[in-house]
Design a protein around this motif. Structure first.
Motif, PDB file in Angstrom:
ATOM      1  N   VAL A   1       0.821  -1.209   0.000  1.00  0.00           N
ATOM      2  CA  VAL A   1       0.000   0.000   0.000  1.00  0.00           C
ATOM      3  C   VAL A   1       0.857   1.262   0.000  1.00  0.00           C
ATOM      4  CG1 VAL A   1      -1.747   1.291   1.291  1.00  0.00           C
ATOM      5  CG2 VAL A   1      -1.890  -1.195   1.132  1.00  0.00           C
ATOM      6  N   GLY A   2       1.868   1.346   0.859  1.00  0.00           N
ATOM      7  CA  GLY A   2       2.537   2.630   1.060  1.00  0.00           C
ATOM      8  C   GLY A   2       4.027   2.655   0.896  1.00  0.00           C
ATOM      9  N   ALA A   3       4.607   1.672   0.201  1.00  0.00           N
ATOM     10  CA  ALA A   3       6.068   1.667   0.065  1.00  0.00           C
ATOM     11  C   ALA A   3       6.580   2.843  -0.746  1.00  0.00           C
ATOM     12  CB  ALA A   3       6.526   0.363  -0.584  1.00  0.00           C
ATOM     13  N   HIS A   4       5.753   3.393  -1.645  1.00  0.00           N
ATOM     14  CA  HIS A   4       6.217   4.462  -2.533  1.00  0.00           C
ATOM     15  C   HIS A   4       6.061   5.845  -1.926  1.00  0.00           C
ATOM     16  CE1 HIS A   4       6.417   1.306  -5.464  1.00  0.00           C
ATOM     17  NE2 HIS A   4       5.119   1.099  -5.430  1.00  0.00           N
ATOM     18  N   GLU A   5       5.355   5.965  -0.806  1.00  0.00           N
ATOM     19  CA  GLU A   5       5.102   7.302  -0.280  1.00  0.00           C
ATOM     20  C   GLU A   5       5.387   7.440   1.209  1.00  0.00           C
ATOM     21  OE1 GLU A   5       1.067   7.994  -1.254  1.00  0.00           O
ATOM     22  OE2 GLU A   5       0.283   6.345  -0.033  1.00  0.00           O
ATOM     23  N   LEU A   6       5.533   6.339   1.923  1.00  0.00           N
ATOM     24  CA  LEU A   6       5.800   6.425   3.357  1.00  0.00           C
ATOM     25  C   LEU A   6       7.264   6.786   3.603  1.00  0.00           C
ATOM     26  CD1 LEU A   6       3.818   3.374   4.764  1.00  0.00           C
ATOM     27  CD2 LEU A   6       3.323   5.789   5.147  1.00  0.00           C
ATOM     28  N   THR A   7       7.472   7.663   4.572  1.00  0.00           N
ATOM     29  CA  THR A   7       8.831   8.025   4.971  1.00  0.00           C
ATOM     30  C   THR A   7       9.313   7.105   6.094  1.00  0.00           C
ATOM     31  OG1 THR A   7       8.017   9.635   6.571  1.00  0.00           O
ATOM     32  CG2 THR A   7       8.396  10.408   4.315  1.00  0.00           C
ATOM     33  N   ALA A   8      10.580   7.247   6.438  1.00  0.00           N
ATOM     34  CA  ALA A   8      11.154   6.412   7.497  1.00  0.00           C
ATOM     35  C   ALA A   8      10.501   6.699   8.843  1.00  0.00           C
ATOM     36  CB  ALA A   8      12.667   6.631   7.573  1.00  0.00           C
ATOM     37  N   ASP A   9      10.174   7.965   9.122  1.00  0.00           N
ATOM     38  CA  ASP A   9       9.522   8.304  10.391  1.00  0.00           C
ATOM     39  C   ASP A   9       8.119   7.709  10.474  1.00  0.00           C
ATOM     40  OD1 ASP A   9      11.756   9.707  11.097  1.00  0.00           O
ATOM     41  OD2 ASP A   9      10.979  11.652  10.407  1.00  0.00           O
ATOM     42  N   GLN A  10       7.378   7.718   9.358  1.00  0.00           N
ATOM     43  CA  GLN A  10       6.047   7.134   9.360  1.00  0.00           C
ATOM     44  C   GLN A  10       6.100   5.617   9.532  1.00  0.00           C
ATOM     45  OE1 GLN A  10       4.693   8.682   5.578  1.00  0.00           O
ATOM     46  NE2 GLN A  10       3.543  10.338   6.551  1.00  0.00           N
ATOM     47  N   ASN A  11       7.078   4.988   8.917  1.00  0.00           N
ATOM     48  CA  ASN A  11       7.224   3.541   9.079  1.00  0.00           C
ATOM     49  C   ASN A  11       7.576   3.177  10.518  1.00  0.00           C
ATOM     50  OD1 ASN A  11       6.659   2.929   6.377  1.00  0.00           O
ATOM     51  ND2 ASN A  11       8.795   3.236   5.767  1.00  0.00           N
ATOM     52  N   LEU A  12       8.412   3.991  11.148  1.00  0.00           N
ATOM     53  CA  LEU A  12       8.744   3.743  12.552  1.00  0.00           C
ATOM     54  C   LEU A  12       7.510   3.886  13.432  1.00  0.00           C
ATOM     55  CD1 LEU A  12      10.824   3.222  14.764  1.00  0.00           C
ATOM     56  CD2 LEU A  12      11.307   5.680  14.782  1.00  0.00           C
ATOM     57  N   ARG A  13       6.641   4.830  13.121  1.00  0.00           N
ATOM     58  CA  ARG A  13       5.410   4.998  13.888  1.00  0.00           C
ATOM     59  C   ARG A  13       4.468   3.799  13.695  1.00  0.00           C
ATOM     60  NH1 ARG A  13       3.748   9.207  11.553  1.00  0.00           N
ATOM     61  NH2 ARG A  13       5.024  10.635  12.785  1.00  0.00           N
ATOM     62  N   LEU A  14       4.451   3.239  12.490  1.00  0.00           N
ATOM     63  CA  LEU A  14       3.558   2.117  12.208  1.00  0.00           C
ATOM     64  C   LEU A  14       4.004   0.824  12.875  1.00  0.00           C
ATOM     65  CD1 LEU A  14       2.821   2.860   8.449  1.00  0.00           C
ATOM     66  CD2 LEU A  14       1.143   2.857  10.298  1.00  0.00           C
ATOM     67  N   ILE A  15       5.289   0.644  13.099  1.00  0.00           N
ATOM     68  CA  ILE A  15       5.768  -0.570  13.782  1.00  0.00           C
ATOM     69  C   ILE A  15       5.958  -0.345  15.274  1.00  0.00           C
ATOM     70  CG2 ILE A  15       6.923  -1.386  11.681  1.00  0.00           C
ATOM     71  CD1 ILE A  15       9.589  -0.611  13.027  1.00  0.00           C
ATOM     72  N   GLY A  16       5.547   0.817  15.774  1.00  0.00           N
ATOM     73  CA  GLY A  16       5.704   1.101  17.198  1.00  0.00           C
ATOM     74  C   GLY A  16       5.007   0.113  18.110  1.00  0.00           C
ATOM     75  N   PRO A  17       3.754  -0.289  17.828  1.00  0.00           N
ATOM     76  CA  PRO A  17       3.111  -1.269  18.722  1.00  0.00           C
ATOM     77  C   PRO A  17       3.853  -2.600  18.817  1.00  0.00           C
ATOM     78  CG  PRO A  17       1.482  -0.198  17.326  1.00  0.00           C
ATOM     79  CD  PRO A  17       2.811   0.236  16.830  1.00  0.00           C
ATOM     80  N   PHE A  18       4.508  -3.014  17.752  1.00  0.00           N
ATOM     81  CA  PHE A  18       5.254  -4.265  17.806  1.00  0.00           C
ATOM     82  C   PHE A  18       6.465  -4.145  18.729  1.00  0.00           C
ATOM     83  CE2 PHE A  18       3.062  -4.219  13.714  1.00  0.00           C
ATOM     84  CZ  PHE A  18       2.442  -5.453  13.722  1.00  0.00           C
ATOM     85  N   CYS A  19       7.084  -2.967  18.770  1.00  0.00           N
ATOM     86  CA  CYS A  19       8.199  -2.757  19.709  1.00  0.00           C
ATOM     87  C   CYS A  19       7.717  -2.853  21.153  1.00  0.00           C
ATOM     88  CB  CYS A  19       8.847  -1.399  19.453  1.00  0.00           C
ATOM     89  SG  CYS A  19       9.510  -1.162  17.790  1.00  0.00           S
ATOM     90  N   THR A  20       6.571  -2.268  21.426  1.00  0.00           N
ATOM     91  CA  THR A  20       6.037  -2.291  22.789  1.00  0.00           C
ATOM     92  C   THR A  20       5.641  -3.698  23.217  1.00  0.00           C
ATOM     93  OG1 THR A  20       5.204  -0.045  22.443  1.00  0.00           O
ATOM     94  CG2 THR A  20       4.323  -1.278  24.309  1.00  0.00           C
ATOM     95  N   ILE A  21       4.930  -4.427  22.350  1.00  0.00           N
ATOM     96  CA  ILE A  21       4.479  -5.774  22.697  1.00  0.00           C
ATOM     97  C   ILE A  21       5.672  -6.718  22.825  1.00  0.00           C
ATOM     98  CG2 ILE A  21       3.108  -7.727  21.898  1.00  0.00           C
ATOM     99  CD1 ILE A  21       1.472  -5.400  22.938  1.00  0.00           C
ATOM    100  N   ALA A  22       6.674  -6.569  21.979  1.00  0.00           N
ATOM    101  CA  ALA A  22       7.849  -7.448  22.057  1.00  0.00           C
ATOM    102  C   ALA A  22       8.589  -7.286  23.374  1.00  0.00           C
ATOM    103  CB  ALA A  22       8.795  -7.170  20.889  1.00  0.00           C
ATOM    104  N   ALA A  23       8.552  -6.104  23.953  1.00  0.00           N
ATOM    105  CA  ALA A  23       9.230  -5.875  25.229  1.00  0.00           C
ATOM    106  C   ALA A  23       8.391  -6.260  26.433  1.00  0.00           C
ATOM    107  CB  ALA A  23       9.644  -4.402  25.339  1.00  0.00           C
ATOM    108  N   GLN A  24       7.073  -6.353  26.293  1.00  0.00           N
ATOM    109  CA  GLN A  24       6.209  -6.586  27.444  1.00  0.00           C
ATOM    110  C   GLN A  24       5.607  -7.985  27.502  1.00  0.00           C
ATOM    111  OE1 GLN A  24       3.226  -3.530  27.325  1.00  0.00           O
ATOM    112  NE2 GLN A  24       4.649  -1.872  27.819  1.00  0.00           N
ATOM    113  N   THR A  25       5.498  -8.665  26.384  1.00  0.00           N
ATOM    114  CA  THR A  25       4.762  -9.917  26.353  1.00  0.00           C
ATOM    115  C   THR A  25       5.452 -11.008  27.162  1.00  0.00           C
ATOM    116  OG1 THR A  25       3.800 -11.582  24.885  1.00  0.00           O
ATOM    117  CG2 THR A  25       5.923 -10.660  24.238  1.00  0.00           C
ATOM    118  N   GLN A  26       4.640 -11.872  27.728  1.00  0.00           N
ATOM    119  CA  GLN A  26       5.137 -13.049  28.432  1.00  0.00           C
ATOM    120  C   GLN A  26       5.040 -14.308  27.564  1.00  0.00           C
ATOM    121  OE1 GLN A  26       6.524 -13.021  31.409  1.00  0.00           O
ATOM    122  NE2 GLN A  26       6.072 -10.905  31.986  1.00  0.00           N
TER     123      GLN A  26
END
Length: 412
Positions: free
Chosen positions: A118-143
């Motif tokens: 969908v967005g590989a041609h228009e998303l910037t690096a900052d927007q991509n980091l925002r989109l994968i933010g929940p995965f960073c949080t869950i990876a650090a908290q999950t049991q």
């Protein structure tokens, strides 16, 4: 969708269901539709048989793709992006959600793929980091170790693996821009007409239009929006991703196994930020053990007195062996029969006597009968056979009475 069995009609029906999200006029109604869909999948997932799994996997992929397209139509608004990510995290990724492992694993696996389409041609690096933010949080908290493994492999390792393609695409874009600038300079030097210069300038400026991440290959334009190109990947700031992961992993409430797993990913991302590409896949045991993961057998070294006590040989016999005899192997270190006797020093006296007689040149004696007894050492016990005389002696013994067979009362 449950009753549809034909593959082509399944795709058409899945596309129709997923595109219903665009029929709602407000963002709240769209999010309510998506929330209801994922809650329904979580509730009905245990009742889906294995023959129907593939078409529901396809349906989840299509719904996620259309949800991202709806966000794209809003210009990737930051507030709407946060609302969509919060909805997906609450219904699928959060530990308190009722999502089964199959739904979680499939969602993590397809997220980057659909985001790339969908967005590989228009998303910037900052927007991509925002989109994968929940995965960073869950990876650090999950049991849940399964969720941690799936996020590490499906999100972060995928970013590392796509890094050479992303940098190669970036370099190609820069080369096209340099070529366009050179053509413009050459046109000015040659003094061509203004019309020819404008035509060539328009043709040369078409490929690098927009930012570096927005260039779209011509094959994608011919194939359509649904076909993703192998050369088009998401752009990431690897240092920013590594810093975000380190911030989440270094917290005190992060489980130790999560911190250990995330630190491995952080080191790879930091190496990419410095321009070092990952090498070929090597098993982790090879890094831990310098011998390639094989166990090293420790050798037991004996002194001269211990070696004499162990083998029973005189000092002159073991003088050529030395004190560094490796006793962990059964290969003899002293040549000849004396070495064999040293290795078999724990054998029985009978076997030692027979070896001495063979060494003296005599014939081995006939096997003699030995009285039975418990705890007898030596060779294994042989089976005894009664001779004719013994059978005659036993003839006078009283034999036990044979058991009488009982006959049923009806047969008397």
């Amino acid at each position: 969708m449950w009753m549809q069995d034909k593959p082509l009609l399944q795709e058409e029906l899945g596309r129709t269901i997923s595109q219903l999200v665009h029929a709602f006029q407000t963002t709240e109604a769209q999010h309510l539709f998506l929330q209801t869909f994922w809650q329904t999948m979580n509730r009905e997932w245990p009742g889906i048989d294995r023959l129907r799994l593939d078409k529901f996997y396809m349906l989840m992929r299509m719904v996620l793709c259309e949800a991202l397209k709806a966000l794209q139509m809003q210009g990737w608004d930051e507030r709407l992006t946060e609302q969509l990510l919060e909805l997906l995290t609450t219904e699928i990724l959060h530990p308190d959600s009722e999502a089964p492992n199959g739904v979680k694993s499939h969602f993590i696996e397809i997220f980057l793929e659909e985001l790339t389409k969908v967005g590989a041609h228009e998303l910037t690096a900052d927007q991509n980091l925002r989109l994968i933010g929940p995965f960073c949080t869950i990876a650090a908290q999950t049991q849940d170790s399964l969720v941690l493994h799936n996020i590490a492999q499906g999100i972060f390792e995928a970013i590392v693996e796509q890094a050479p393609l992303a940098i190669e695409e970036l370099m190609n874009e820069l080369e096209e821009e340099e070529l366009s600038e050179e053509e413009e300079l050459s046109e000015e030097e040659e003094g061509l007409s203004e019309e020819e210069a404008q035509e060539r300038g328009v043709l040369s400026r078409e490929p690098p239009k927009g930012s570096v991440c927005r260039a779209q290959p011509p094959l994608d334009e011919q194939a359509g929006d649904d076909d993703d190109s192998a050369s088009t990947v998401l752009q990431f700031d690897y240092k920013a991703v590594a810093d975000r992961l380190f911030e989440m992993a270094s917290r005190q409430d992060t489980p130790p196994q999560n911190r250990k797993r995330l630190y491995k990913v952080i080191r790879k991302l930091q190496a990419l930020a410095e321009g070092l590409f990952p090498e070929a896949d090597i098993p982790e045991e090879a890094y831990q053990n310098p011998r390639g993961g094989r166990r090293v057998r420790m050798k037991k070294r004996l002194s001269g007195s211990q070696l004499r006590d162990k083998t029973g040989l005189p000092p002159r016999t073991i003088s050529g062996v030395g004190a560094d005899l490796d006793t962990s192997f059964t290969q003899p270190c002293v040549s000849g029969r004396r070495a064999k006797e040293a290795l078999h020093s724990n054998s029985s006296p009978g076997s030692t006597r027979r070896r001495r007689q063979r060494r003296a040149g005599g014939d081995p004696p006939a096997p003699q009968e030995r009285p039975r007894g418990h705890g007898r050492r030596g060779a294994p016990r042989r089976q005894w056979r009664l001779r004719a005389g013994a059978k005659a002696k036993m003839a006078g013994c009283q034999e036990p009475k044979a058991k009488r067979k009982r006959t049923p009362e009806g047969q008397k």
